[in-house]
Design a protein around this motif. Structure first.
Motif, PDB file in Angstrom:
ATOM      1  N   GLU A  38       0.828  -1.208   0.000  1.00 55.79           N
ATOM      2  CA  GLU A  38       0.000   0.000   0.000  1.00 55.79           C
ATOM      3  C   GLU A  38       0.863   1.259   0.000  1.00 55.79           C
ATOM      4  OE1 GLU A  38      -3.269   0.260  -0.149  1.00 55.79           O
ATOM      5  OE2 GLU A  38      -4.078  -1.682   0.480  1.00 55.79           O
ATOM      6  N   VAL A  39       1.956   1.211   0.732  1.00 56.23           N
ATOM      7  CA  VAL A  39       2.827   2.381   0.875  1.00 56.23           C
ATOM      8  C   VAL A  39       3.824   2.487  -0.279  1.00 56.23           C
ATOM      9  CG1 VAL A  39       4.554   3.494   2.355  1.00 56.23           C
ATOM     10  CG2 VAL A  39       2.607   2.295   3.386  1.00 56.23           C
ATOM     11  N   GLY A  40       4.366   1.352  -0.686  1.00 51.16           N
ATOM     12  CA  GLY A  40       5.435   1.368  -1.679  1.00 51.16           C
ATOM     13  C   GLY A  40       4.961   1.464  -3.110  1.00 51.16           C
ATOM     14  N   GLY A  41       3.701   1.047  -3.354  1.00 49.67           N
ATOM     15  CA  GLY A  41       3.163   1.120  -4.704  1.00 49.67           C
ATOM     16  C   GLY A  41       4.058   0.411  -5.710  1.00 49.67           C
ATOM     17  N   ASP A  42       4.196   1.013  -6.896  1.00 49.74           N
ATOM     18  CA  ASP A  42       5.011   0.382  -7.930  1.00 49.74           C
ATOM     19  C   ASP A  42       6.463   0.853  -7.900  1.00 49.74           C
ATOM     20  OD1 ASP A  42       4.799   2.933  -8.940  1.00 49.74           O
ATOM     21  OD2 ASP A  42       3.704   2.359 -10.751  1.00 49.74           O
ATOM     22  N   HIS A  43       6.847   1.494  -6.788  1.00 45.60           N
ATOM     23  CA  HIS A  43       8.242   1.885  -6.624  1.00 45.60           C
ATOM     24  C   HIS A  43       9.024   0.860  -5.809  1.00 45.60           C
ATOM     25  CE1 HIS A  43       8.060   6.404  -7.758  1.00 45.60           C
ATOM     26  NE2 HIS A  43       7.210   5.691  -8.468  1.00 45.60           N
ATOM     27  N   ILE A  44       8.344  -0.205  -5.402  1.00 46.41           N
ATOM     28  CA  ILE A  44       9.023  -1.304  -4.723  1.00 46.41           C
ATOM     29  C   ILE A  44       8.568  -2.623  -5.349  1.00 46.41           C
ATOM     30  CG2 ILE A  44       9.151  -0.036  -2.527  1.00 46.41           C
ATOM     31  CD1 ILE A  44       6.954  -1.984  -1.486  1.00 46.41           C
ATOM     32  N   LYS A 153       6.765   3.669   5.534  1.00 47.44           N
ATOM     33  CA  LYS A 153       7.032   4.917   4.809  1.00 47.44           C
ATOM     34  C   LYS A 153       8.386   5.492   5.208  1.00 47.44           C
ATOM     35  CE  LYS A 153       6.169   8.916   6.048  1.00 47.44           C
ATOM     36  NZ  LYS A 153       6.944  10.127   6.512  1.00 47.44           N
ATOM     37  N   ASP A 154       8.655   5.503   6.513  1.00 44.95           N
ATOM     38  CA  ASP A 154       9.934   6.026   6.997  1.00 44.95           C
ATOM     39  C   ASP A 154      11.101   5.171   6.496  1.00 44.95           C
ATOM     40  OD1 ASP A 154       8.616   8.042   8.314  1.00 44.95           O
ATOM     41  OD2 ASP A 154       8.665   7.055  10.270  1.00 44.95           O
ATOM     42  N   LYS A 155      10.928   3.851   6.539  1.00 43.67           N
ATOM     43  CA  LYS A 155      12.017   2.956   6.140  1.00 43.67           C
ATOM     44  C   LYS A 155      12.268   3.032   4.639  1.00 43.67           C
ATOM     45  CE  LYS A 155      15.111  -0.036   7.382  1.00 43.67           C
ATOM     46  NZ  LYS A 155      16.210   0.341   8.294  1.00 43.67           N
ATOM     47  N   PHE A 156      11.196   2.996   3.853  1.00 44.42           N
ATOM     48  CA  PHE A 156      11.353   3.091   2.400  1.00 44.42           C
ATOM     49  C   PHE A 156      12.030   4.410   2.014  1.00 44.42           C
ATOM     50  CE2 PHE A 156       7.325   0.301   1.604  1.00 44.42           C
ATOM     51  CZ  PHE A 156       8.028  -0.819   2.022  1.00 44.42           C
ATOM     52  N   SER A 157      11.618   5.486   2.674  1.00 45.86           N
ATOM     53  CA  SER A 157      12.174   6.807   2.361  1.00 45.86           C
ATOM     54  C   SER A 157      13.645   6.896   2.747  1.00 45.86           C
ATOM     55  CB  SER A 157      11.382   7.902   3.082  1.00 45.86           C
ATOM     56  OG  SER A 157      10.027   7.906   2.662  1.00 45.86           O
ATOM     57  N   ALA A 165       8.620  11.482  -1.423  1.00 42.30           N
ATOM     58  CA  ALA A 165       7.331  12.150  -1.627  1.00 42.30           C
ATOM     59  C   ALA A 165       6.278  11.172  -2.130  1.00 42.30           C
ATOM     60  CB  ALA A 165       7.494  13.308  -2.608  1.00 42.30           C
ATOM     61  N   TYR A 166       6.685  10.255  -2.966  1.00 41.26           N
ATOM     62  CA  TYR A 166       5.783   9.223  -3.488  1.00 41.26           C
ATOM     63  C   TYR A 166       5.274   8.344  -2.345  1.00 41.26           C
ATOM     64  CZ  TYR A 166       4.364   5.059  -6.203  1.00 41.26           C
ATOM     65  OH  TYR A 166       3.672   3.995  -6.736  1.00 41.26           O
ATOM     66  N   PHE A 167       6.190   7.891  -1.489  1.00 43.34           N
ATOM     67  CA  PHE A 167       5.799   7.044  -0.360  1.00 43.34           C
ATOM     68  C   PHE A 167       4.885   7.808   0.595  1.00 43.34           C
ATOM     69  CE2 PHE A 167      10.180   4.991  -1.090  1.00 43.34           C
ATOM     70  CZ  PHE A 167       9.648   4.054  -1.973  1.00 43.34           C
ATOM     71  N   ASP A 168       5.180   9.063   0.811  1.00 44.51           N
ATOM     72  CA  ASP A 168       4.365   9.880   1.708  1.00 44.51           C
ATOM     73  C   ASP A 168       2.937  10.022   1.180  1.00 44.51           C
ATOM     74  OD1 ASP A 168       4.263  11.658   4.105  1.00 44.51           O
ATOM     75  OD2 ASP A 168       3.789  13.172   2.600  1.00 44.51           O
ATOM     76  N   GLN A 169       2.792  10.227  -0.110  1.00 43.54           N
ATOM     77  CA  GLN A 169       1.463  10.359  -0.699  1.00 43.54           C
ATOM     78  C   GLN A 169       0.681   9.050  -0.608  1.00 43.54           C
ATOM     79  OE1 GLN A 169      -0.117  13.190  -1.745  1.00 43.54           O
ATOM     80  NE2 GLN A 169      -1.840  11.765  -1.738  1.00 43.54           N
TER      81      GLN A 169
END
Length: 304
Positions: A38-44, A153-157, A165-169
């Motif tokens: 949910e947090v990482g979307g298609d960036h992970i 979100k914090d770890k991915f960032s 910014a992507y993870f935050d959104q």
């Protein structure tokens, strides 16, 4: 060309286009993978080791697990010794320095959550399979789901700053949808606050605390100890005395004893899912609560 590179850098910083390489995330359970997705979307890229229909305490190691761990940038675990019986040797054998305990790529998610059933005093094997650091099934409270998402979100960032910014959104979107879902779930469960139930294992303390259920006993005489005839008889008598009709069973336990007890008390034993993936149609964190709450409401409806 220079202007194009500048525009691309600006888009990356804003999280509006994917980074050159995705963060490769492995989780111990499907619940963590569902929230991380949910947090990482298609960036992970994210996948779990244990399946939702398996007992997460006892997962049989496979060579494919090592392959996943060898490629991981980040390993997220439930912690509280849930995976102690199978995961530590795999981490060591993977030879991946990133995900060794204490390194940047090892992430114990329990540190972000409210943990219940913290034992007091000395814990021994005589007490059964008690978790000395507290009950690890903490994700079954949506508020802990929110905490897990924030921690991801914090770890991915931290690991992929260009996508912060992507993870935050994505986190904000998840929290908004979770808040709306919580209102629905709370309203659905409100009429059943205080209802007494029995569960097979101690998988549902966070769920029961959040939604007001009263777990009075367990099919297991002690955590991890199979039901005995004497305890089963005591359980039947207690359920009759207190007019308890519902037994909640995790999908990886034998239904023979719960069904027998339920029959003796004129009640029902139902399979309640502790994890995403426990049934094929339960693929998201939201679907897990929808499924379990609808199942409970239908079961409670049989017994006024």
């Amino acid at each position: 060309m220079s202007m194009r590179r500048t525009l691309l850098a600006a888009l990356l910083a804003a999280g509006l286009c994917p980074a050159a390489s995705k963060l490769n995330v492995v989780t111990s359970t499907e619940d963590l993978a569902a929230i991380g997705r949910e947090v990482g979307g298609d960036h992970i890229a994210i996948e779990s080791i244990a399946k939702g229909y398996q007992d997460p305490h006892f997962v049989e190691p496979k060579p494919s697990f090592l392959l996943k761990l060898q490629k991981a940038d980040l390993l997220a675990v439930v912690g509280l010794q849930l995976e102690i019986g199978w995961l530590p040797p795999l981490i060591t054998q993977s030879g991946n320095s990133k995900i060794q305990v204490g390194n940047k790529g090892y992430f114990d998610v329990s540190t972000a959550c409210e943990v219940l059933e913290l034992p007091t005093g000395v814990v021994t094997r005589a007490e059964g399979d008690v978790h000395p650091l507290g009950n690890p099934h903490y994700w079954l409270d949506p508020e802990n789901g929110r905490r897990i998402a924030r921690a991801f979100k914090d770890k991915f960032s931290e690991m992929q700053p260009a996508d912060a910014a992507y993870f935050d959104q994505h986190l904000k979107d998840f929290e908004q949808r979770l808040t709306e879902a919580e209102k629905r779930w709370d309203a659905q469960m409100a009429p059943y606050k205080g209802r007494k139930v029995v569960t097979y294992h101690r998988s549902f303390p966070n769920f029961s605390k959040r939604f007001g259920l009263n777990i009075v006993d367990y099919v297991e005489p002690k955590p991890g100890i199979p039901p005995t005839p004497s305890h089963t008889l005591e359980l039947i008598n207690k359920m009759k005395q207190e007019n308890i009709k519902l037994i909640l069973v995790e999908p990886y336990f034998d239904m023979k004893t719960p069904n027998s007890v339920a029959q003796q008390v004129g009640g029902t034993a139902i399979v309640l899912l502790p994890s995403v993936g426990g049934e094929k149609q339960v693929q998201t964190y939201f679907q897990l609560f929808d499924y379990d709450i609808n199942l409970l409401i239908a079961a409670f409806g049989k017994y006024k």
